[in-house]
Design an enzyme around this catalytic site. Structure first.
Site, short mmCIF file in Angstrom:
data_model
loop_
_atom_site.label_atom_id
_atom_site.label_comp_id
_atom_site.label_asym_id
_atom_site.label_seq_id
_atom_site.Cartn_x
_atom_site.Cartn_y
_atom_site.Cartn_z
N GLY A 247 0.71 -0.85 -0.02
CA GLY A 247 -0.05 -0.39 -0.23
C GLY A 247 0.88 0.68 0.16
O GLY A 247 0.59 2.09 0.50
N GLY B 135 -1.32 7.82 0.81
CA GLY B 135 -1.15 7.97 2.18
C GLY B 135 0.05 7.24 2.63
O GLY B 135 0.90 8.13 2.91
N CYS C 224 0.51 -5.52 -7.13
CA CYS C 224 -0.11 -6.59 -6.67
C CYS C 224 -1.25 -6.65 -5.75
O CYS C 224 -1.11 -5.47 -5.58
CB CYS C 224 1.82 -7.19 -5.66
SG CYS C 224 0.52 -8.64 -4.72
N TYR D 171 -14.74 -4.08 9.42
CA TYR D 171 -12.93 -3.30 9.95
C TYR D 171 -13.17 -3.27 11.32
O TYR D 171 -11.39 -3.22 11.45
CB TYR D 171 -13.43 -1.45 9.28
CG TYR D 171 -12.11 -0.57 9.35
CD1 TYR D 171 -11.47 -1.49 8.54
CD2 TYR D 171 -11.28 -0.17 10.72
CE1 TYR D 171 -10.06 -0.22 8.09
CE2 TYR D 171 -10.16 0.77 10.44
CZ TYR D 171 -9.75 0.68 8.78
OH TYR D 171 -8.36 1.28 9.51
N ALA E 241 -13.23 -5.50 13.17
CA ALA E 241 -12.77 -6.77 13.04
C ALA E 241 -11.20 -6.82 12.73
O ALA E 241 -10.58 -7.98 13.49
CB ALA E 241 -13.94 -7.57 13.00
N LYS F 51 -8.82 -5.20 12.29
CA LYS F 51 -8.35 -4.39 13.16
C LYS F 51 -7.42 -4.94 14.36
O LYS F 51 -6.31 -4.86 14.88
CB LYS F 51 -8.03 -2.84 12.88
CG LYS F 51 -8.60 -1.77 11.85
CD LYS F 51 -6.79 -2.70 10.91
CE LYS F 51 -6.94 -1.93 9.79
NZ LYS F 51 -5.85 -1.33 8.77
N VAL G 189 -6.48 9.34 10.25
CA VAL G 189 -5.18 10.35 9.04
C VAL G 189 -5.85 10.16 7.94
O VAL G 189 -6.74 9.79 7.57
CB VAL G 189 -4.26 8.36 9.22
CG1 VAL G 189 -3.18 9.42 8.68
CG2 VAL G 189 -3.98 8.23 10.58
#
Length: 266
Positions: A12, A16, A63, A151, A153, A155, A186
């Site tokens: 990623g 960001g 990827c 989301y 769960a 994390k 963020v």
């Protein structure tokens, strides 16, 4: 661990927090593999970094981290290109309550897969030199969030997996440390996704409290998360650490109760 001269793989990485991670690692003298599913963003990211750093310092690989074969092939390409792997940052993530299977696959399953692939290359048991693995979680991994149960769960899963895998890596004398980062809000594309029905599904009607929280707690700049990353890498005493980053307290750590049994394995 000193970052200078090390090889890092960041998923990623095109935008960001991931891009902030890549830049921070490059500033410290590392070579960085930029891994992202977004080809256009990835090419632009590498081009921008090439203007600031030597082009040979980075490698972009497209990827889909949810594809096990692609992920495995990506690790192989990175090691073939740079000769080794020292730092792994499993950062890729999404927010999608509507397609919750995708959220679990990218946010949790790919982090577990990436961690095990990283251990395959870095563990001293496998002929590696040791290293460090940082997994991206969230404050949502430490508390409930009514509007983002899946989301949340995913994390929570990262936190539990990272702490347990860190103990296992130490128990096996792998030479690899594992830590996780749990930031608050963020300024990233994921943050903007909470305003879209295609991401939030039925929860889109109940986002008012989340927006109020954002106004109250404030929004972090990705560079602050990158500072936390460098801290976790450079402090060799940190293993199984869960770093929290907020606008009010900055960088701090989650405290946990421990038993004598757990202490023996840390």
């Amino acid at each position: 661990m000193h970052v200078n001269g090390k090889v890092a793989l960041v998923t990623g990485a095109a935008q960001g927090i991931g891009r902030a991670f890549a830049e921070a690692l490059l500033l410290k003298g590392a070579k960085v593999a930029l891994v992202d599913w977004n080809l256009e963003a990835g090419v632009k990211c590498k081009a921008a970094l090439d203007e600031q750093f030597e082009p040979q310092k980075t490698l972009f690989i497209q990827c889909d981290v949810a594809d096990q074969e692609q992920l495995r092939d990506t690790f192989r390409k990175v090691v073939d290109h740079f000769g080794k792997l020292d730092i792994l940052v499993n950062n890729a993530g999404v927010n999608n309550e509507k397609n919750w299977e995708k959220t679990l696959q990218i946010n949790l399953v790919s982090v577990i897969s990436g961690t095990y692939l990283g251990l395959d290359y870095m563990s001293k048991q496998n002929g590696g030199e040791g290293g460090i693995n940082i997994n991206m979680s969230s404050l949502a991994g430490l508390m409930p969030v009514a509007q983002q149960p899946v989301y949340c769960a995913s994390k929570h899963g990262i936190v539990g997996f990272t702490r347990s895998a860190a103990m296992a890596a130490n128990l096996m004398n792998s030479g690899v440390r594992l830590n996780a980062i749990c930031p608050g809000f963020v300024d990233t594309p994921i943050l903007k996704s909470i305003e879209k029905e295609e991401n939030m599904g039925k929860y889109i009607e109940y986002m008012g409290p989340i927006k109020d929280m954002m106004k109250y707690y404030g929004i972090l700049d990705p560079s602050m998360i990158a500072n936390g990353l460098i801290t976790l890498i450079e402090d060799d005493a940190l293993n199984g650490a869960i770093m929290k980053i907020t606008t009010s307290k900055g960088i701090h750590f989650q405290d946990y109760d421990t038993t004598p049994f757990h202490m023996k394995m840390q």
